[in-house]
Scaffold this active site. Structure first.
Site, PDB file in Angstrom:
ATOM      1  N   CYS A   2      21.416  66.305  80.803  1.00 47.30           N
ATOM      2  CA  CYS A   2      21.121  66.141  79.388  1.00 47.30           C
ATOM      3  C   CYS A   2      20.724  64.700  79.065  1.00 47.30           C
ATOM      4  O   CYS A   2      21.066  63.766  79.787  1.00 47.30           O
ATOM      5  CB  CYS A   2      22.344  66.522  78.565  1.00 47.30           C
ATOM      6  SG  CYS A   2      23.018  68.139  78.954  1.00 47.30           S
ATOM      7  N   ARG A  28      13.981  64.883  82.789  1.00 49.39           N
ATOM      8  CA  ARG A  28      15.312  65.253  83.284  1.00 49.39           C
ATOM      9  C   ARG A  28      15.571  66.750  83.135  1.00 49.39           C
ATOM     10  O   ARG A  28      16.507  67.280  83.725  1.00 49.39           O
ATOM     11  CB  ARG A  28      16.375  64.473  82.505  1.00 49.39           C
ATOM     12  CG  ARG A  28      16.279  62.977  82.686  1.00 49.39           C
ATOM     13  CD  ARG A  28      16.854  62.240  81.490  1.00 49.39           C
ATOM     14  NE  ARG A  28      18.278  62.376  81.374  1.00 49.39           N
ATOM     15  CZ  ARG A  28      19.157  61.520  81.891  1.00 49.39           C
ATOM     16  NH1 ARG A  28      18.747  60.487  82.561  1.00 49.39           N
ATOM     17  NH2 ARG A  28      20.445  61.687  81.733  1.00 49.39           N
ATOM     18  N   TRP A  75      20.811  70.570  78.742  1.00 49.23           N
ATOM     19  CA  TRP A  75      20.711  71.505  79.858  1.00 49.23           C
ATOM     20  C   TRP A  75      22.038  72.251  79.876  1.00 49.23           C
ATOM     21  O   TRP A  75      23.065  71.692  80.204  1.00 49.23           O
ATOM     22  CB  TRP A  75      20.483  70.740  81.165  1.00 49.23           C
ATOM     23  CG  TRP A  75      20.211  71.598  82.359  1.00 49.23           C
ATOM     24  CD1 TRP A  75      21.075  72.439  82.976  1.00 49.23           C
ATOM     25  CD2 TRP A  75      18.983  71.691  83.094  1.00 49.23           C
ATOM     26  NE1 TRP A  75      20.484  73.042  84.052  1.00 49.23           N
ATOM     27  CE2 TRP A  75      19.200  72.610  84.157  1.00 49.23           C
ATOM     28  CE3 TRP A  75      17.742  71.087  82.984  1.00 49.23           C
ATOM     29  CZ2 TRP A  75      18.205  72.932  85.082  1.00 49.23           C
ATOM     30  CZ3 TRP A  75      16.755  71.407  83.906  1.00 49.23           C
ATOM     31  CH2 TRP A  75      16.987  72.311  84.928  1.00 49.23           C
ATOM     32  N   ASN A  99      27.303  64.187  76.968  1.00 49.27           N
ATOM     33  CA  ASN A  99      27.023  64.616  78.339  1.00 49.27           C
ATOM     34  C   ASN A  99      28.329  64.649  79.100  1.00 49.27           C
ATOM     35  O   ASN A  99      29.189  63.779  78.910  1.00 49.27           O
ATOM     36  CB  ASN A  99      26.069  63.643  79.043  1.00 49.27           C
ATOM     37  CG  ASN A  99      24.662  63.711  78.499  1.00 49.27           C
ATOM     38  OD1 ASN A  99      24.315  64.622  77.764  1.00 49.27           O
ATOM     39  ND2 ASN A  99      23.848  62.729  78.862  1.00 49.27           N
ATOM     40  N   GLY A 100      28.486  65.613  80.006  1.00 44.62           N
ATOM     41  CA  GLY A 100      29.691  65.678  80.817  1.00 44.62           C
ATOM     42  C   GLY A 100      30.356  67.036  80.712  1.00 44.62           C
ATOM     43  O   GLY A 100      29.793  67.986  80.156  1.00 44.62           O
ATOM     44  N   GLU A 485      20.477  71.823 108.498  1.00 43.34           N
ATOM     45  CA  GLU A 485      19.989  71.134 107.306  1.00 43.34           C
ATOM     46  C   GLU A 485      19.745  69.656 107.588  1.00 43.34           C
ATOM     47  O   GLU A 485      18.769  69.074 107.105  1.00 43.34           O
ATOM     48  CB  GLU A 485      20.991  71.320 106.158  1.00 43.34           C
ATOM     49  CG  GLU A 485      20.712  70.501 104.903  1.00 43.34           C
ATOM     50  CD  GLU A 485      19.382  70.820 104.236  1.00 43.34           C
ATOM     51  OE1 GLU A 485      18.998  70.056 103.328  1.00 43.34           O
ATOM     52  OE2 GLU A 485      18.720  71.810 104.611  1.00 43.34           O
ATOM     53  N   LYS A 489      16.109  67.791 107.121  1.00 45.11           N
ATOM     54  CA  LYS A 489      15.877  66.617 106.276  1.00 45.11           C
ATOM     55  C   LYS A 489      15.160  65.523 107.058  1.00 45.11           C
ATOM     56  O   LYS A 489      14.238  64.882 106.551  1.00 45.11           O
ATOM     57  CB  LYS A 489      17.209  66.070 105.735  1.00 45.11           C
ATOM     58  CG  LYS A 489      17.773  66.857 104.592  1.00 45.11           C
ATOM     59  CD  LYS A 489      16.923  66.716 103.350  1.00 45.11           C
ATOM     60  CE  LYS A 489      16.766  67.979 102.573  1.00 45.11           C
ATOM     61  NZ  LYS A 489      16.353  69.196 103.144  1.00 45.11           N
ATOM     62  N   GLU A 492      11.493  66.522 107.777  1.00 47.19           N
ATOM     63  CA  GLU A 492      10.693  66.607 106.553  1.00 47.19           C
ATOM     64  C   GLU A 492      10.165  65.242 106.118  1.00 47.19           C
ATOM     65  O   GLU A 492       9.001  65.116 105.728  1.00 47.19           O
ATOM     66  CB  GLU A 492      11.528  67.187 105.403  1.00 47.19           C
ATOM     67  CG  GLU A 492      11.655  68.689 105.388  1.00 47.19           C
ATOM     68  CD  GLU A 492      12.452  69.161 104.185  1.00 47.19           C
ATOM     69  OE1 GLU A 492      12.001  70.088 103.507  1.00 47.19           O
ATOM     70  OE2 GLU A 492      13.542  68.608 103.926  1.00 47.19           O
ATOM     71  N   HIS A 508      22.487  76.078 126.940  1.00 41.58           N
ATOM     72  CA  HIS A 508      21.518  77.158 127.141  1.00 41.58           C
ATOM     73  C   HIS A 508      20.102  76.700 126.818  1.00 41.58           C
ATOM     74  O   HIS A 508      19.271  77.502 126.384  1.00 41.58           O
ATOM     75  CB  HIS A 508      21.890  78.375 126.294  1.00 41.58           C
ATOM     76  CG  HIS A 508      23.181  79.009 126.681  1.00 41.58           C
ATOM     77  ND1 HIS A 508      23.322  79.825 127.790  1.00 41.58           N
ATOM     78  CD2 HIS A 508      24.415  78.912 126.129  1.00 41.58           C
ATOM     79  CE1 HIS A 508      24.571  80.217 127.888  1.00 41.58           C
ATOM     80  NE2 HIS A 508      25.265  79.685 126.892  1.00 41.58           N
ATOM     81  N   LYS A 607       6.976  71.149  96.551  1.00 40.82           N
ATOM     82  CA  LYS A 607       8.332  71.344  96.025  1.00 40.82           C
ATOM     83  C   LYS A 607       8.656  72.823  95.884  1.00 40.82           C
ATOM     84  O   LYS A 607       9.755  73.265  96.198  1.00 40.82           O
ATOM     85  CB  LYS A 607       8.476  70.644  94.677  1.00 40.82           C
ATOM     86  CG  LYS A 607       9.898  70.682  94.127  1.00 40.82           C
ATOM     87  CD  LYS A 607      10.848  69.912  95.032  1.00 40.82           C
ATOM     88  CE  LYS A 607      12.275  69.970  94.542  1.00 40.82           C
ATOM     89  NZ  LYS A 607      13.216  69.414  95.517  1.00 40.82           N
TER      90      LYS A 607
END
Length: 612
Positions: A2, A28, A75, A99-100, A485, A489, A492, A508, A607
């Site tokens: 937010c 945002r 948001w 916010n929070g 992952e 990263k 990428e 193996h 994206k």
């Protein structure tokens, strides 16, 4: 995440400053917007759902005059996007933007309703306004009321508040991850915002509110005090940023910023979906009854890229905690293998954008066979969200960097919430166990903040290995998908060839590649497979491989078995998997920046993949 903007002064139109400031924070992400302006007639609040242009149109048709005001882009975390849930929120003569997350939301709401407060929204923010309003009724000033009210709050908050009884003051407060930035200008105006871009057109003289502090803004002056009301000497510094640099919040790149936003993103995703006191799990009204859970024959998790690895982590969580069989499919392969589904299965697509073409096609395959569709997404009103029976939204906020970081961690948190909900519905977790897991989950953001403080040490490690041409990442159990992952990263954003492997499979095939030029990242964390993992590590060392170990705090033996060790806290296997991914993100980031690649926009990548 937010956005907050506030102004108090002598000449500038608050309405114009608030709208322009909120517009500068649109990147945002948000689902509703609003302003509150204080003038001789009192407080005037205007809110709207959707894009900021809707609010602008409303204000152009009926402008609000005034020199003090607050604005907000929301948001949603508490309550669905709607005008009555949009900020600012008003309680009598007090208005607030926030916010929070207020963690004791349920208890506080019950207390306020018991003393006659009428709660008009589904948000936690409105409760803060009521707490402050009850205090100003006793005759204290707004600052004292805010300080006293905050003693009732558990959680994180950054807010700005106005009071009709004191039109010369705007009060701000901060506790937890959400920022509050103060600004002063030579022309007699004071400002506050949640991010620097909102203030750049008006002033470069800014200061940052610290946790536990409050600020009183008036025309041309700002005073900062601590929780006891004692003055704090706060220096305002000149911020020499251009607008793009301001959006990065002082970080060099968006990906770096988004890695460090993960504690806040996880806090927002947890929200008030859990209640430790009652061992309750509320997935925004998504119903999973005991009967539904007992009839459930299995779950098909489908996703692409990073989200696919999040689903692999989720499989461990759901099967082990809830006892529900899970399959994990690459969305691009799912429908082509002609899966056998049906009404007693859940198809669970995971997508940051909600528009991934293969994941959407997998969803439609599940729907065509009568399966329940429960999606996890970061994007409201996306195609996947619209076509699902149920949607559990993550609250990562916009992710600008192409390589996903905070969206991955919030997806894993969302899957953990699903696992706990199913486990509770099937009677697999007792109240005490569920309470303990919720307690650890609430601690996760703060623990992750501590892991991110290891950044300087990880940067040094990255600079020792950035010339390597190949990396191997090894993990066992739930840490196997984390290894995958980590490898993704690195490849990428640095363009270095990297592979993730289940450590038991090393002999193996991959063991043939290991020599003194091969860095091997080993997830050697505490757990039932720890000793087996250490055995794999010894095999790497025997072939002169360079070992970078991610290990649990207190594991001193690993120091003699690895070239470099990154120690992280332990929160049980499930949540430690989220803590373990952060060092891998930082390692990839620093290797890539040392190589000079375009970290935020790596070559050949997009994206959101909206074509098959």
């Amino acid at each position: 995440m937010c956005g907050i903007v506030g102004i108090i002064g002598r000449e500038r139109s608050a309405m114009d400053v608030l709208l322009d400031g909120l517009e500068s924070l649109e990147y945002r992400g948000y689902d509703s917007a609003g302003v509150a302006i204080l003038n001789d007639g009192g407080l005037d609040v205007r809110r709207s759902v959707g894009k900021l242009r809707n609010l602008r149109r409303s204000l152009e048709d009926a402008p609000i005059e005034g020199r003090a005001g607050v604005g907000h882009t929301r948001w949603a975390t508490h309550g669905k996007p709607s005008e009555h849930n949009a900020h600012p929120h008003r309680a009598g003569s007090v208005v607030i933007v926030h916010n929070g997350i207020i963690e004791n939301y349920r208890e506080l709401r019950a207390e306020l309703e018991a003393v006659g407060c009428v709660i008009a929204s589904d948000t936690d923010t409105e409760l803060i306004a009521h707490c402050i309003e009850l205090e100003v009724r006793t005759g204290v000033d707004l600052l004292t009321a805010a300080r006293t009210a905050c003693q009732r709050l558990t959680g994180s908050y950054a807010f700005g508040a106005l009071y009709e009884g004191d039109p010369s003051s705007l009060v701000a407060a901060k506790q937890g991850g959400s920022p509050i930035i103060l600004g002063v200008s030579d022309d007699g105006h004071s400002y506050l915002a949640s991010d620097i871009p909102a203030l750049l057109p008006y002033t470069r003289q800014m200061s940052f509110l610290e946790d536990g502090e409050f600020a009183v803004l008036s025309a041309g002056a700002t005073q900062v005090v601590d929780a006891e009301g004692r003055p704090v000497d706060r220096e305002f510094k000149s911020i020499d940023w251009n607008p793009v640099a301001a959006q990065k919040g002082g970080y060099d790149r968006f990906m770096q910023k988004e890695i460090f936003e993960q504690p806040r993103a996880i806090t927002d995703t947890i929200g008030t979906r859990v209640d430790e006191a009652s061992a309750g799990i509320d997935l925004d009204g998504i119903e999973i009854s005991r009967e539904q859970a007992e009839k459930l024959q299995g779950i098909s998790l489908v996703a692409c890229g990073t989200a696919y690895y999040a689903c692999m982590v989720g499989k461990y969580m759901i099967e082990q905690l809830a006892g529900v069989p899970c399959e994990v499919d690459l969305a691009s392969e799912f429908r082509y293998r002609q899966p056998i589904l049906g009404p007693n299965r859940i198809v669970l697509p995971v997508s940051q954008s909600g528009e991934t073409a293969d994941t959407l096609a997998a969803l439609r395959e599940g729907r065509s066979q009568g399966s329940r569709i429960l999606s996890i997404s970061n994007s409201r009103d996306s195609s996947i969200a619209r076509e699902s029976d149920d949607v559990l939204y993550t609250h990562a906020g916009p992710e600008i960097g192409v390589a996903s970081t905070k969206c991955f961690s919030t997806q894993v948190v969302a899957l953990y919430l699903v696992a706990l909900k199913l486990a509770a519905a099937r009677g697999r977790l007792g109240e005490a166990d569920l309470q303990a897991r919720i307690r650890d989950l609430v601690q996760l953001p703060r623990t992750l903040e501590a892991v991110l403080q290891l950044d300087p040490a990880i940067r040094e490690i990255a600079h020792r290995y950035f010339k390597a041409q190949d990396f191997l990442f090894l993990g066992r159990g739930i840490f196997y998908p984390i290894a995958l992952e980590g490898a993704l990263k690195l490849k990428e954003i640095s363009y270095i060839h990297a592979e993730g492997y289940a450590a038991g499979e090393m002999k193996h095939g991959p063991i043939a590649l290991i020599d003194e030029n091969m860095p091997v990242v080993v997830l050697a964390l505490q757990g039932e497979l720890h000793d087996k993992l250490v055995s794999n590590l010894e095999q790497v060392r025997a072939r002169d491989g360079k070992v970078i170990a991610i290990a649990s705090e207190g594991d001193t033996e690993i120091v003699d078995k690895a070239d470099d060790v990154i120690h992280i806290p332990h929160l049980g296997d499930y949540l430690t998997s989220i803590l373990a991914v952060a060092p891998l993100q930082l390692l990839a980031y620093h290797v890539a920046t040392r190589k000079g690649t375009d970290v935020d926009q790596p070559r050949n990548l997009a994206k959101s993949v909206t074509v098959e």
